[in-house]
Design a protein around this motif. Structure first.
Motif, mmCIF file in Angstrom:
data_model
loop_
_atom_site.group_PDB
_atom_site.id
_atom_site.type_symbol
_atom_site.label_atom_id
_atom_site.label_comp_id
_atom_site.label_asym_id
_atom_site.label_seq_id
_atom_site.Cartn_x
_atom_site.Cartn_y
_atom_site.Cartn_z
ATOM 1 N N LEU A 133 0.811 -1.219 0.000
ATOM 2 C CA LEU A 133 0.000 0.000 0.000
ATOM 3 C C LEU A 133 0.842 1.265 0.000
ATOM 4 C CD1 LEU A 133 -3.125 -0.541 2.283
ATOM 5 C CD2 LEU A 133 -3.069 0.110 -0.118
ATOM 6 N N HIS A 134 2.023 1.193 0.606
ATOM 7 C CA HIS A 134 2.868 2.389 0.687
ATOM 8 C C HIS A 134 3.296 2.857 -0.707
ATOM 9 C CE1 HIS A 134 5.212 5.273 2.914
ATOM 10 N NE2 HIS A 134 6.306 4.952 2.245
ATOM 11 N N TYR A 136 1.268 2.635 -3.339
ATOM 12 C CA TYR A 136 0.000 2.702 -4.084
ATOM 13 C C TYR A 136 0.051 3.717 -5.229
ATOM 14 C CZ TYR A 136 -4.803 4.189 -5.092
ATOM 15 O OH TYR A 136 -5.965 4.543 -5.729
ATOM 16 N N ARG A 181 1.952 13.471 2.788
ATOM 17 C CA ARG A 181 1.811 12.012 2.651
ATOM 18 C C ARG A 181 0.788 11.438 3.637
ATOM 19 N NH1 ARG A 181 4.675 8.536 -1.161
ATOM 20 N NH2 ARG A 181 3.889 6.481 -0.631
ATOM 21 N N THR A 182 0.695 12.029 4.813
ATOM 22 C CA THR A 182 -0.244 11.510 5.820
ATOM 23 C C THR A 182 -1.692 11.642 5.349
ATOM 24 O OG1 THR A 182 -0.300 13.643 6.977
ATOM 25 C CG2 THR A 182 1.302 12.019 7.741
ATOM 26 N N GLU A 185 -2.322 8.778 2.840
ATOM 27 C CA GLU A 185 -2.357 7.469 3.479
ATOM 28 C C GLU A 185 -3.336 7.410 4.655
ATOM 29 O OE1 GLU A 185 1.656 6.428 4.457
ATOM 30 O OE2 GLU A 185 2.309 6.389 2.360
ATOM 31 N N LYS A 186 -4.157 8.442 4.811
ATOM 32 C CA LYS A 186 -5.108 8.472 5.922
ATOM 33 C C LYS A 186 -6.204 7.421 5.735
ATOM 34 C CE LYS A 186 -8.012 11.668 8.587
ATOM 35 N NZ LYS A 186 -8.569 13.042 8.668
ATOM 36 N N LYS A 187 -6.490 6.670 6.796
ATOM 37 C CA LYS A 187 -7.468 5.574 6.710
ATOM 38 C C LYS A 187 -8.891 6.034 7.016
ATOM 39 C CE LYS A 187 -4.053 2.031 7.825
ATOM 40 N NZ LYS A 187 -3.629 0.980 8.765
ATOM 41 N N ARG A 264 -7.067 0.547 -1.342
ATOM 42 C CA ARG A 264 -6.558 1.842 -0.887
ATOM 43 C C ARG A 264 -6.524 1.864 0.633
ATOM 44 N NH1 ARG A 264 -10.923 5.169 -4.259
ATOM 45 N NH2 ARG A 264 -12.007 3.177 -4.097
ATOM 46 N N TYR A 265 -5.913 2.884 1.191
ATOM 47 C CA TYR A 265 -5.796 2.952 2.656
ATOM 48 C C TYR A 265 -7.163 2.995 3.322
ATOM 49 C CZ TYR A 265 -0.747 3.548 2.709
ATOM 50 O OH TYR A 265 0.601 3.323 2.588
ATOM 51 N N TYR A 266 -8.117 3.634 2.679
ATOM 52 C CA TYR A 266 -9.408 3.864 3.312
ATOM 53 C C TYR A 266 -10.538 3.042 2.690
ATOM 54 C CZ TYR A 266 -9.794 6.872 -0.788
ATOM 55 O OH TYR A 266 -9.793 7.339 -2.073
#
Length: 355
Positions: A133-134, A136, A181-182, A185-187, A264-266
């Protein structure tokens, strides 16, 4: 040659004979190595037992005396070039983040090497190897590039545009290199302010590309316009269909498709067939409906005999495809025909492969 119950098979064992379905079709050929996927299919087709290859005593003796040389699996050139592109994109995004010029010639050369093997890329079934995922954003950029190239070719665009459209897909999200970046990558759901910051990547991307040589205006405008919509409901400028560049229209479809079919992260990945249906249902007013129809018709040209898993986890074989309902073929499950155009509560969850 021992007969082994499917429930007792160990990973890595090799079939000693062909395995056939109740309808007489060959499910697996002799010599097939059994892994998790093969076991899943055997169970789905209610195969009780199979023949497993056994080594004779001489083979066992020889193996104990001489250590077996590990076989090196040949890597298809497409996968090798794909991994090269992932490495290159990581560097490209770092350069963009630092305000440095992008190596357009190197990007173009790498993309040409990848596209040389485009026939290995199947839109509905391709999955990158060793993806996490990192990474993505890099994988999605490559997938959008390959999908955009395929769609442009299917739609009959001139040859001179194809590589530029692939470049447009590859660099459409370059603006995210400067987004926190946060946030990417936020869920949990983004706040309104965070969403505004994410949406700013379209303007940033255009600023990064606008003065670069080696790419045409369509590539630059795609970075700006790939979230614009036919009815003017998109961003950043809210322009309508006649003001959206053709490259951006193509990349928009490829972007939506690949975002929804990849984890995806979320959000979890959706079935390609579900995404195609959603694209078709929601295309009018949002993305170009003619391009969506071409995308759907061409990407779903899967031959009869293909194994698919349905949403209720049953596995069956496609026996007929109705071109007026390309995402809803007829599927043979142990002799019972499931017509997905009628059984609308079911859909194809996964394409397993050809028997």
């Amino acid at each position: 040659m021992p007969t082994v119950a499917v429930s007792q098979i160990k990973y890595g064992e090799r079939l000693g004979d062909n395995v056939t379905t109740k309808m007489g079709n060959i499910l697996f050929h002799k010599g097939r190595v059994i892994q998790e996927r093969e076991l899943e299919i055997l169970r789905a087709f209610l195969i009780p037992s199979v023949y497993i290859e056994s080594m004779n005593s001489n083979e066992v003796e020889q193996e104990s005396e001489e250590p077996k040389v590990k076989e090196v699996e040949a890597v298809h050139p497409f996968y090798a070039e794909y991994q090269n592109m992932v490495k290159l994109l990581k560097r490209v995004f770092l350069l963009a983040n630092g305000g440095q010029p992008l190596p357009i010639l190197e990007i173009r050369t790498g993309l040409e090497a990848l596209i040389r093997h485009i026939d290995a890329y199947k839109v509905l079934t391709f999955t990158p190897k060793n993806r996490n995922l990192h990474e993505y954003i890099y994988h999605k950029s490559i997938l959008v590039s390959l999908t955009s190239y395929s769609l442009a070719r299917w739609a009959g665009l001139p040859q001179k545009d194809l590589l530029q459209i692939a470049m447009a897909g590859l660099l459409h999200d370059i603006g995210t290199s400067k987004v926190d970046r946060t946030l990417i990558e936020k869920k949990s759901p983004l706040t309104a302010a965070e969403m505004d910051e994410i949406r700013h990547h379209t303007l940033i991307g255009y600023q990064i590309l606008k003065n670069m040589s080696g790419i045409n205006e369509g590539v630059k405008l795609t970075a700006l316009q790939h979230h614009e919509r036919e009815d003017g409901s998109g961003y950043p400028l809210g322009v309508k269909s006649d003001k959206i560049h053709m490259y951006a229209k193509i990349v928009a479809i490829a972007d939506i498709y690949n975002a929804m079919t990849n984890e995806r992260y979320y959000k979890s990945a959706l079935s390609p067939y579900v995404v195609l249906e959603q694209l078709l249902n929601e295309s009018f007013g949002k993305v170009d409906p003619t391009l969506v129809q071409v995308f759907m018709n061409k990407s779903t040209q899967i031959s009869n005999g293909t194994l698919v898993k349905l949403s209720d986890n049953r596995v069956g074989e496609i026996v007929f495809s109705d071109r007026s309902h390309p995402t809803r073929p007829w599927v043979n499950i142990n002799g019972t025909i499931v017509n997905l155009t009628v059984e609308r509560n079911l859909f194809i969850q996964d394409v397993i492969g050809h028997i």
